[in-house]
Design a protein around this motif. Structure first.
Motif, PDB file in Angstrom:
ATOM      1  N   GLU A   1      78.525  19.623 101.459  1.00  0.00           N
ATOM      2  CA  GLU A   1      77.424  20.335 102.119  1.00  0.00           C
ATOM      3  C   GLU A   1      76.104  20.100 101.387  1.00  0.00           C
ATOM      4  O   GLU A   1      75.071  19.799 102.000  1.00  0.00           O
ATOM      5  N   LEU A   2      76.126  20.221 100.062  1.00  0.00           N
ATOM      6  CA  LEU A   2      74.892  20.070  99.286  1.00  0.00           C
ATOM      7  C   LEU A   2      74.405  18.618  99.301  1.00  0.00           C
ATOM      8  O   LEU A   2      73.198  18.368  99.406  1.00  0.00           O
ATOM      9  N   LEU A   3      75.317  17.672  99.212  1.00  0.00           N
ATOM     10  CA  LEU A   3      74.918  16.265  99.254  1.00  0.00           C
ATOM     11  C   LEU A   3      74.398  15.869 100.634  1.00  0.00           C
ATOM     12  O   LEU A   3      73.499  15.023 100.747  1.00  0.00           O
ATOM     13  N   ASP A   4      74.940  16.498 101.673  1.00  0.00           N
ATOM     14  CA  ASP A   4      74.433  16.237 103.026  1.00  0.00           C
ATOM     15  C   ASP A   4      72.998  16.745 103.160  1.00  0.00           C
ATOM     16  O   ASP A   4      72.146  16.091 103.773  1.00  0.00           O
ATOM     17  N   ARG A   5      72.743  17.911 102.579  1.00  0.00           N
ATOM     18  CA  ARG A   5      71.370  18.428 102.590  1.00  0.00           C
ATOM     19  C   ARG A   5      70.437  17.460 101.853  1.00  0.00           C
ATOM     20  O   ARG A   5      69.316  17.193 102.313  1.00  0.00           O
ATOM     21  N   LEU A   6      70.896  16.955 100.715  1.00  0.00           N
ATOM     22  CA  LEU A   6      70.082  16.028  99.940  1.00  0.00           C
ATOM     23  C   LEU A   6      69.815  14.744 100.721  1.00  0.00           C
ATOM     24  O   LEU A   6      68.691  14.219 100.726  1.00  0.00           O
ATOM     25  N   ALA A   7      70.838  14.241 101.403  1.00  0.00           N
ATOM     26  CA  ALA A   7      70.682  13.010 102.182  1.00  0.00           C
ATOM     27  C   ALA A   7      69.636  13.189 103.282  1.00  0.00           C
ATOM     28  O   ALA A   7      68.801  12.304 103.519  1.00  0.00           O
ATOM     29  N   HIS A   8      69.664  14.317 103.974  1.00  0.00           N
ATOM     30  CA  HIS A   8      68.687  14.571 105.022  1.00  0.00           C
ATOM     31  C   HIS A   8      67.298  14.813 104.436  1.00  0.00           C
ATOM     32  O   HIS A   8      66.291  14.377 105.003  1.00  0.00           O
ATOM     33  N   GLN A   9      67.245  15.477 103.301  1.00  0.00           N
ATOM     34  CA  GLN A   9      65.952  15.728 102.655  1.00  0.00           C
ATOM     35  C   GLN A   9      65.264  14.421 102.282  1.00  0.00           C
ATOM     36  O   GLN A   9      64.039  14.285 102.403  1.00  0.00           O
TER      37      GLN A   9
END
Length: 266
Positions: free
Chosen positions: A217-225
């Motif tokens: 979840e956190l890495l997905d947020r980072l990827a989109h950011q």
């Protein structure tokens, strides 16, 4: 996001403390024992935190010079007034988050929020606390989820609680409500990711102690950011970690403080 009820039950189950801290003076134990009696007499709900809680959850027994008591913001004036009426030395170090009660060189802290305001003590803390025994007294400990939360932002030159965080994950991961921790850190999820990556670095063989879904979840947020342009506001959020260490950023380098205020240099 719904909290896992099984995790909540486990986190509040009674705990047999794995260890207690090493007190730095012979007078400390009778003083803290007396304080626990006084706290019980007040009838005000309190939680034990700090080194005593870390020792209970992890088994790490280290020297401590103080004792941390957490309460809700509405209760700290009553607590301090009680001890002042009993002849203890009382001071309000910072009305935003901490007071102190002592006798001579021995003291304990009364804490009701973090110094940066991100972690106010609320009813939720008491709902997810757990019972144990310290210094021969029944007490309620800050739950492991909120204990981790309280330490994530302590990252300055004089004190860094990253080791406490990774030790709590290692030794109390099965009592941590990871969904609730993410809720606590929803706005500041990058800080949580930093600590989880730190845990993976420190204990590569124990990576599965952190749920896979959380890291994804956190890495997905980072990827989109990373697909987005940089923010237009020049904010220094380092001030949430250490106001002193990042003072030059807002005084001389043109960054706004975390609240968006630009502090002009003098």
């Amino acid at each position: 996001m719904v909290t896992d009820p099984e995790s909540s039950i486990l986190s509040t189950a009674p705990l047999e403390a794995r260890a207690e801290p090493i007190l730095d003076s012979a007078e400390a134990e009778p003083f803290y024992s007396e304080v626990l009696d006084e706290l019980q007499e007040t009838g005000i709900p309190i939680l034990v935190a700090g080194t005593f809680a870390v020792s209970a959850y992890t088994g790490i027994s280290r020297v401590t010079k103080d004792f941390d008591v957490f309460c809700k913001a509405g209760d700290w004036p009553r607590l301090l007034s009680h001890f002042k009426g009993r002849g203890y030395d009382v001071s309000v170090e910072d009305e935003r988050w901490i007071g102190k009660v002592g006798r001579g060189p021995i003291f304990f802290d009364v804490i009701f929020a973090s110094s940066n305001g991100t972690t106010p003590v609320s009813d939720l803390w008491f709902e997810h606390s757990c019972e144990t025994s310290l210094l021969g007294h029944p007490v309620r400990l800050v739950g492991p989820t909120e204990l981790v939360w309280s330490k994530l932002f302590i990252q300055n030159r004089d004190r860094y609680d990253g080791a406490d965080v990774v030790h709590l994950i290692l030794r109390a991961h099965d009592r941590i409500d990871w969904k609730r921790l993410l809720q606590h850190m929803e706005v500041h999820w990058e800080v949580l990711l930093i600590h989880l990556l730190n845990f993976r670095f420190v204990y590569p063989s124990e990576r599965d102690r952190v749920p896979r879904w959380l890291l994804e979840e956190l890495l997905d947020r980072l990827a989109h950011q990373r697909q987005l342009p940089p923010p237009q506001a020049r904010i220094c959020r380092g001030r949430m970690l250490s106001s002193a260490d990042y003072e030059i950023d807002v005084r001389e380098w043109g960054f706004a403080d975390n609240d968006g205020e630009v502090v002009s240099s003098r």
